[in-house]
Design a protein around this motif. Structure first.
Motif, PDB file in Angstrom:
ATOM      1  N   SER A 117      11.066  83.330  36.347  1.00 19.28           N
ATOM      2  CA  SER A 117      10.442  81.851  36.478  1.00 19.28           C
ATOM      3  C   SER A 117      10.968  81.120  37.897  1.00 19.28           C
ATOM      4  O   SER A 117       9.952  80.640  38.527  1.00 19.28           O
ATOM      5  CB  SER A 117      10.527  81.114  35.473  1.00 19.28           C
ATOM      6  N   TYR A 118      12.251  81.127  37.821  1.00 18.85           N
ATOM      7  CA  TYR A 118      12.514  80.227  39.161  1.00 18.85           C
ATOM      8  C   TYR A 118      12.136  81.036  40.483  1.00 18.85           C
ATOM      9  O   TYR A 118      11.825  80.286  41.353  1.00 18.85           O
ATOM     10  CB  TYR A 118      14.233  80.215  39.158  1.00 18.85           C
ATOM     11  N   ARG A 119      12.333  82.276  40.606  1.00 18.97           N
ATOM     12  CA  ARG A 119      11.920  83.002  41.849  1.00 18.97           C
ATOM     13  C   ARG A 119      10.182  82.454  42.037  1.00 18.97           C
ATOM     14  O   ARG A 119       9.859  82.332  43.006  1.00 18.97           O
ATOM     15  CB  ARG A 119      12.210  84.451  41.618  1.00 18.97           C
ATOM     16  N   LYS A 120       9.583  82.940  40.890  1.00 19.58           N
ATOM     17  CA  LYS A 120       8.243  82.507  41.019  1.00 19.58           C
ATOM     18  C   LYS A 120       7.862  80.942  41.438  1.00 19.58           C
ATOM     19  O   LYS A 120       7.051  80.880  42.383  1.00 19.58           O
ATOM     20  CB  LYS A 120       7.544  82.758  39.761  1.00 19.58           C
ATOM     21  N   ILE A 121       8.636  80.141  40.947  1.00 17.30           N
ATOM     22  CA  ILE A 121       8.366  78.685  41.344  1.00 17.30           C
ATOM     23  C   ILE A 121       8.888  78.487  42.897  1.00 17.30           C
ATOM     24  O   ILE A 121       8.133  77.773  43.536  1.00 17.30           O
ATOM     25  CB  ILE A 121       9.555  77.873  40.434  1.00 17.30           C
ATOM     26  N   GLN A 122       9.996  79.203  43.183  1.00 19.78           N
ATOM     27  CA  GLN A 122      10.029  79.161  44.672  1.00 19.78           C
ATOM     28  C   GLN A 122       9.148  79.654  45.607  1.00 19.78           C
ATOM     29  O   GLN A 122       8.776  79.031  46.531  1.00 19.78           O
ATOM     30  CB  GLN A 122      11.573  80.034  44.974  1.00 19.78           C
ATOM     31  N   LYS A 123       8.430  80.632  45.181  1.00 20.34           N
ATOM     32  CA  LYS A 123       7.110  81.026  45.990  1.00 20.34           C
ATOM     33  C   LYS A 123       5.874  80.101  45.882  1.00 20.34           C
ATOM     34  O   LYS A 123       5.337  79.866  46.769  1.00 20.34           O
ATOM     35  CB  LYS A 123       6.765  82.213  45.668  1.00 20.34           C
ATOM     36  N   LEU A 124       5.825  79.573  44.549  1.00 25.56           N
ATOM     37  CA  LEU A 124       4.761  78.696  44.573  1.00 25.56           C
ATOM     38  C   LEU A 124       5.019  77.282  45.091  1.00 25.56           C
ATOM     39  O   LEU A 124       4.077  76.585  45.440  1.00 25.56           O
ATOM     40  CB  LEU A 124       4.278  78.664  43.034  1.00 25.56           C
ATOM     41  N   ARG A 125       6.458  77.044  45.097  1.00 28.11           N
ATOM     42  CA  ARG A 125       6.349  75.548  45.668  1.00 28.11           C
ATOM     43  C   ARG A 125       5.904  75.269  47.098  1.00 28.11           C
ATOM     44  O   ARG A 125       5.747  74.116  47.716  1.00 28.11           O
ATOM     45  CB  ARG A 125       7.754  75.039  45.553  1.00 28.11           C
TER      46      ARG A 125
ATOM     47  N   ASN B  73       3.030  74.218  37.545  1.00 30.41           N
ATOM     48  CA  ASN B  73       3.155  73.558  36.111  1.00 30.41           C
ATOM     49  C   ASN B  73       3.113  74.448  34.910  1.00 30.41           C
ATOM     50  O   ASN B  73       4.063  74.547  34.077  1.00 30.41           O
ATOM     51  CB  ASN B  73       2.046  72.616  35.998  1.00 30.41           C
ATOM     52  N   ASP B  74       2.369  75.705  35.190  1.00 36.43           N
ATOM     53  CA  ASP B  74       2.502  76.863  34.166  1.00 36.43           C
ATOM     54  C   ASP B  74       3.799  77.611  34.339  1.00 36.43           C
ATOM     55  O   ASP B  74       4.425  77.799  33.252  1.00 36.43           O
ATOM     56  CB  ASP B  74       1.519  77.805  34.450  1.00 36.43           C
ATOM     57  N   GLU B  75       4.272  77.659  35.457  1.00 36.84           N
ATOM     58  CA  GLU B  75       5.625  78.417  35.551  1.00 36.84           C
ATOM     59  C   GLU B  75       6.747  77.616  35.194  1.00 36.84           C
ATOM     60  O   GLU B  75       7.731  77.993  34.680  1.00 36.84           O
ATOM     61  CB  GLU B  75       5.727  78.842  37.200  1.00 36.84           C
ATOM     62  N   VAL B  76       6.561  76.337  35.436  1.00 33.52           N
ATOM     63  CA  VAL B  76       7.630  75.173  35.211  1.00 33.52           C
ATOM     64  C   VAL B  76       7.633  75.316  33.501  1.00 33.52           C
ATOM     65  O   VAL B  76       8.802  75.197  33.148  1.00 33.52           O
ATOM     66  CB  VAL B  76       7.151  73.741  35.625  1.00 33.52           C
ATOM     67  N   SER B  77       6.605  75.517  32.799  1.00 33.48           N
ATOM     68  CA  SER B  77       6.676  75.320  31.456  1.00 33.48           C
ATOM     69  C   SER B  77       7.538  76.653  31.127  1.00 33.48           C
ATOM     70  O   SER B  77       8.146  76.604  29.989  1.00 33.48           O
ATOM     71  CB  SER B  77       5.153  75.414  30.858  1.00 33.48           C
TER      72      SER B  77
ATOM     73  N   SER C 165       2.936  75.680  48.113  1.00 32.21           N
ATOM     74  CA  SER C 165       1.555  75.070  48.469  1.00 32.21           C
ATOM     75  C   SER C 165       1.811  73.962  47.975  1.00 32.21           C
ATOM     76  O   SER C 165       0.771  73.025  47.882  1.00 32.21           O
ATOM     77  CB  SER C 165       0.729  75.811  46.941  1.00 32.21           C
ATOM     78  N   LEU C 166       2.665  73.098  47.581  1.00 31.44           N
ATOM     79  CA  LEU C 166       2.946  71.592  47.144  1.00 31.44           C
ATOM     80  C   LEU C 166       3.076  70.899  48.540  1.00 31.44           C
ATOM     81  O   LEU C 166       3.459  71.352  49.443  1.00 31.44           O
ATOM     82  CB  LEU C 166       3.853  71.598  46.324  1.00 31.44           C
ATOM     83  N   ASN C 167       2.415  69.603  48.187  1.00 33.97           N
ATOM     84  CA  ASN C 167       2.800  68.713  49.277  1.00 33.97           C
ATOM     85  C   ASN C 167       4.457  68.512  49.513  1.00 33.97           C
ATOM     86  O   ASN C 167       5.201  68.894  48.557  1.00 33.97           O
ATOM     87  CB  ASN C 167       2.096  67.487  49.210  1.00 33.97           C
ATOM     88  N   THR C 168       4.821  67.682  50.489  1.00 31.66           N
ATOM     89  CA  THR C 168       6.238  67.484  50.910  1.00 31.66           C
ATOM     90  C   THR C 168       6.855  66.738  49.915  1.00 31.66           C
ATOM     91  O   THR C 168       8.030  67.050  49.408  1.00 31.66           O
ATOM     92  CB  THR C 168       6.408  66.866  52.218  1.00 31.66           C
ATOM     93  N   ASP C 169       6.398  65.607  49.067  1.00 30.26           N
ATOM     94  CA  ASP C 169       7.092  65.011  48.439  1.00 30.26           C
ATOM     95  C   ASP C 169       7.230  65.632  47.089  1.00 30.26           C
ATOM     96  O   ASP C 169       8.158  65.712  46.633  1.00 30.26           O
ATOM     97  CB  ASP C 169       6.095  63.477  47.996  1.00 30.26           C
ATOM     98  N   GLU C 170       6.141  66.415  46.538  1.00 32.00           N
ATOM     99  CA  GLU C 170       6.302  67.375  45.319  1.00 32.00           C
ATOM    100  C   GLU C 170       7.325  68.377  45.441  1.00 32.00           C
ATOM    101  O   GLU C 170       8.133  68.494  44.542  1.00 32.00           O
ATOM    102  CB  GLU C 170       4.915  67.701  45.004  1.00 32.00           C
ATOM    103  N   ASN C 171       7.343  68.980  46.633  1.00 30.69           N
ATOM    104  CA  ASN C 171       8.284  69.956  46.902  1.00 30.69           C
ATOM    105  C   ASN C 171       9.484  69.374  46.522  1.00 30.69           C
ATOM    106  O   ASN C 171      10.485  69.930  46.289  1.00 30.69           O
ATOM    107  CB  ASN C 171       7.851  70.502  48.499  1.00 30.69           C
TER     108      ASN C 171
ATOM    109  N   VAL D 152       5.059  66.322  36.526  1.00 29.89           N
ATOM    110  CA  VAL D 152       3.699  67.156  36.510  1.00 29.89           C
ATOM    111  C   VAL D 152       3.187  67.297  37.761  1.00 29.89           C
ATOM    112  O   VAL D 152       3.147  66.009  38.531  1.00 29.89           O
ATOM    113  CB  VAL D 152       2.680  66.662  35.496  1.00 29.89           C
ATOM    114  N   PHE D 153       2.975  68.260  38.361  1.00 32.27           N
ATOM    115  CA  PHE D 153       2.747  68.839  39.897  1.00 32.27           C
ATOM    116  C   PHE D 153       1.062  68.871  40.047  1.00 32.27           C
ATOM    117  O   PHE D 153       0.480  69.042  38.993  1.00 32.27           O
ATOM    118  CB  PHE D 153       3.319  69.763  40.048  1.00 32.27           C
TER     119      PHE D 153
END
Length: 150
Positions: free
Chosen positions: A108-116, A73-77, A118-124, A66-67
Motif C-alpha cells: 500500500s505504501y508503494r501504491k500511495i507513493q505513486k498515487l500522491r 483515499n482507497d489506498e490510505v484505507s 496526482s495530488l496538489n502540493t499541499d495535500e502531497n 481525507v484527500f
C-alpha cells in the motif's frame, strides 16, 4: 465496512490510551515485570499498549486526512487496515500475521507513493508527513521486535 473500521479504530485508540489501573500497588513499574516474564518465557511479544510508537501510529490513523483523489483515499484505507492488523498481530505475538501485514503495508505504501503525484502540493506535503511518521514508527517497532528475537 467504514463503520466497522471506525469502531475498531476507536476501540484500539481507547485501549492504547488507557491509563494504568490504580490497583497496582507494586513499587516496581509494570514494564519491568513484563520484561522479566517475557525474557524468562522466551516470548517475543511487545507490549503494544505501553509502546509510544504504537500509540503514535494509532493517533496518526485516527487523524489521517481525507484527500481530493478517491484512489489515494482507497489506498490510505488499505494502509490503515494493514497497520491496525499489524499492531494487533504484534500484541498477540503472532509473528506470521505480523509479517503478512507488514508486506501488505509495504504494498500500500508503494501504491500511495505513486498515487500522491496526482495530488496538489499541499495535500502531497501533508500525506508525505504522515507517511514518514508511520514509516519511522514501524521501523522502531520492527527493531524492537527483532532485537527481542536475538
Amino acid at each position: 465496512m467504514r463503520k466497522t473500521f471506525l469502531a475498531v479504530s476507536t476501540f484500539f485508540i481507547l485501549w492504547s490510551c488507557a491509563t494504568e489501573k490504580g490497583g497496582n500497588t507494586s513499587p516496581v513499574p509494570a514494564g519491568v515485570n513484563a520484561e522479566q516474564k517475557s525474557d524468562s518465557a522466551g516470548d517475543l511479544s511487545l507490549k503494544i499498549s505501553e509502546n509510544a510508537n504504537a500509540a503514535e501510529i494509532s493517533n496518526l490513523l485516527s487523524t489521517f486526512p481525507v484527500f481530493s483523489k478517491k484512489e489515494v483515499n482507497d489506498e490510505v484505507s488499505a494502509l490503515k487496515y494493514c497497520l491496525q492488523n499489524y499492531l494487533y498481530a504484534i500484541d498477540a505475538s503472532n509473528m506470521k500475521a505480523k509479517d503478512k501485514q507488514l508486506k501488505g503495508m509495504q504494498k500500500s505504501y508503494r501504491k500511495i507513493q505513486k498515487l500522491r503525484k496526482s495530488l496538489n502540493t499541499d495535500e502531497n506535503d501533508v500525506l508525505n508527513r504522515y507517511l514518514v511518521r508511520i514509516k519511522t514508527n514501524i521501523a522502531v517497532i520492527e527493531n524492537s521486535v527483532n532485537s527481542k528475537k536475538k
